[in-house]
Scaffold this active site. Structure first.
Site, PDB file in Angstrom:
ATOM      1  N   TRP A  29       0.865  -1.194   0.000  1.00 57.37           N
ATOM      2  CA  TRP A  29       0.000   0.000   0.000  1.00 57.37           C
ATOM      3  C   TRP A  29       0.893   1.233   0.000  1.00 57.37           C
ATOM      4  CZ3 TRP A  29      -0.545   4.131   3.447  1.00 57.37           C
ATOM      5  CH2 TRP A  29      -1.738   4.847   3.412  1.00 57.37           C
ATOM      6  N   SER A  95       4.898  -5.665   2.411  1.00 58.11           N
ATOM      7  CA  SER A  95       4.112  -4.770   3.247  1.00 58.11           C
ATOM      8  C   SER A  95       2.685  -5.285   3.402  1.00 58.11           C
ATOM      9  CB  SER A  95       4.158  -3.356   2.665  1.00 58.11           C
ATOM     10  OG  SER A  95       3.645  -2.413   3.573  1.00 58.11           O
ATOM     11  N   MET A  96       1.688  -4.538   2.915  1.00 54.01           N
ATOM     12  CA  MET A  96       0.306  -4.991   3.011  1.00 54.01           C
ATOM     13  C   MET A  96       0.105  -6.356   2.378  1.00 54.01           C
ATOM     14  SD  MET A  96      -3.149  -3.209   1.498  1.00 54.01           S
ATOM     15  CE  MET A  96      -4.714  -4.080   1.717  1.00 54.01           C
ATOM     16  N   ASP A 224      12.768   0.497   9.941  1.00 55.90           N
ATOM     17  CA  ASP A 224      11.461   0.688   9.312  1.00 55.90           C
ATOM     18  C   ASP A 224      10.588   1.550  10.219  1.00 55.90           C
ATOM     19  OD1 ASP A 224       8.849   0.395   8.289  1.00 55.90           O
ATOM     20  OD2 ASP A 224       9.321  -1.588   7.483  1.00 55.90           O
ATOM     21  N   HIS A 253      11.413   1.125   5.254  1.00 56.75           N
ATOM     22  CA  HIS A 253      10.315   0.259   4.818  1.00 56.75           C
ATOM     23  C   HIS A 253      10.416  -0.093   3.336  1.00 56.75           C
ATOM     24  CE1 HIS A 253       6.417  -1.600   5.200  1.00 56.75           C
ATOM     25  NE2 HIS A 253       5.933  -0.879   4.202  1.00 56.75           N
TER      26      HIS A 253
END
Length: 273
Positions: A29, A95-96, A224, A253
Site C-alpha cells: 500500500w 508490506s500490506m 522501518d 520500509h
C-alpha cells in the site's frame, strides 16, 4: 490488458512474465504491481515465471466500493492463481501484501504454494493492543485517514520520504523514485486507499501463523518507521515454523527500492534453495 474477473465482477490487471516455476508477487500500500518490476524482470531472466497483479482498487484494476477486507482480497489472489493455472509456486508479499499471503495459508490451506515470503510485511499484527504492545496506536490510522481526505497528494509526498528513509538513511532513493511512487499512488481510488489502510492496520494475523506449512523467507529493515520490526518480522519469525528471518540493519520500509540488489539476491537464493 490481461485481466482476471473475480466472483463479484471486479477486474484485476496482471502481468505474467517469463517461463519456469511460478513466483507470485503481491504489492504494498498504496502502490501497484509496477513497484515489483525490477525484481520481476530479474527473476524472469533467471528462469522463473513471474506473476504480479494490481490489487483491487489500485493501478489498472477495477475500483469497486466493497471488498477491501482481507478475506475478499485473498479470494482475489485465489482467482488470479486459478486463472493463471499456478501450482508449485512461491508466494511473496511486500508490506500490506504479506497479509494476503498469511490469510491464503489459512483460508485456502496454502493450495499450490511451496514457498512463501514476507518482505517488510505487516504480519502478524500492526495495531497496538494490550497483548501487542509493540504495535502502532490507532490514533496513527485516524490521523492518516484525516490527512488523506484533507490533501491526498500532499500527504503521500511526505509519506514516501519516511517510507524510503530519505531524511535518515544513507541508501536514499532519488527524487525520481519518490515521484514515481507518488504517481502509482494517485492511480488508486480514494475509497480503496482508505479502506485498505484500515484493513492492514486492524487485521490480526497471529492466528494465521501456524497455517504456514512451507519454507518462509522473512526480510525486514531494522529502521522501518512504517512497520516496526518488533511488531512484525520478529514475532512472525517466531510464530512461523521453518522460517528464516533476514534483518537489513538500518534499512527503511521501502526495501524494494532502497535495497533492490540485496532483495533480488536473497529472493534468488531462496528460490534456488
Amino acid at each position: 490488458m490481461p485481466t482476471v474477473r473475480t466472483a463479484d465482477n471486479t477486474e484485476l490487471y496482471y502481468k505474467d512474465w517469463g517461463r519456469g516455476r511460478p513466483v507470485v508477487l503481491l504489492h504494498g500500500w498504496p502502490l501497484n504491481a509496477d513497484s515489483w518490476d525490477d525484481h520481476a524482470f530479474a527473476l524472469a531472466n533467471a528462469g522463473y515465471r513471474v506473476i504480479a497483479y494490481d490489487r483491487r482498487g489500485f493501478g489498472r484494476s477495477s475500483q469497486p466500493w466493497n471488498g477491501y477486507d482481507y478475506d475478499s482480497l485473498t479470494d482475489d489472489l485465489r482467482a488470479v492463481l486459478k486463472h493463471c493455472q499456478v501450482s508449485e509456486a512461491t508466494l511473496i508479499g511486500f508490506s500490506m501484501g504479506g497479509g494476503e499471503v498469511a490469510r491464503y495459508m489459512t483460508k485456502y490451506n496454502g493450495a499450490g504454494i511451496v514457498q512463501a515470503g514476507l518482505i517488510a510485511s505487516i504480519v502478524p499484527y500492526k495495531l497496538k493492543t494490550p497483548d501487542n504492545p509493540n504495535g502502532t496506536e490507532l490514533k496513527a490510522l485516524e490521523e492518516t485517514t484525516s490527512a488523506i481526505l484533507d490533501d491526498r497528494r500532499k500527504f503521500f509526498s511526505e509519506f514516501f520520504r519516511k517510507f524510503y528513509g530519505v531524511d535518515t538513511m544513507a541508501n536514499r532513493v532519488s527524487d525520481d523514485v519518490l515521484e514515481w511512487s507518488l504517481s502509482m499512488t494517485m492511480r488508486a481510488g480514494l475509497k480503496p486507499t482508505i479502506a485498505c489502510a484500515e484493513s492492514f492496520f486492524k487485521t490480526d494475523f497471529r492466528p494465521d501463523l501456524p497455517s504456514f506449512k512451507v519454507p518462509t523467507l522473512i526480510i525486514h529493515g531494522t529502521a522501518d518507521q512504517n512497520v516496526s520490526i518488533d511488531a512484525s518480522a520478529r514475532p512472525a519469525a517466531k510464530g512461523i515454523k521453518n522460517s528464516k528471518l533476514i534483518e537489513y540493519e538500518g534499512s527503511p520500509h521501502g526495501l524494494l527500492a532502497t535495497d533492490k540488489q540485496r532483495i533480488t539476491e536473497h529472493l534468488l537464493a531462496f528460490l534456488r534453495g
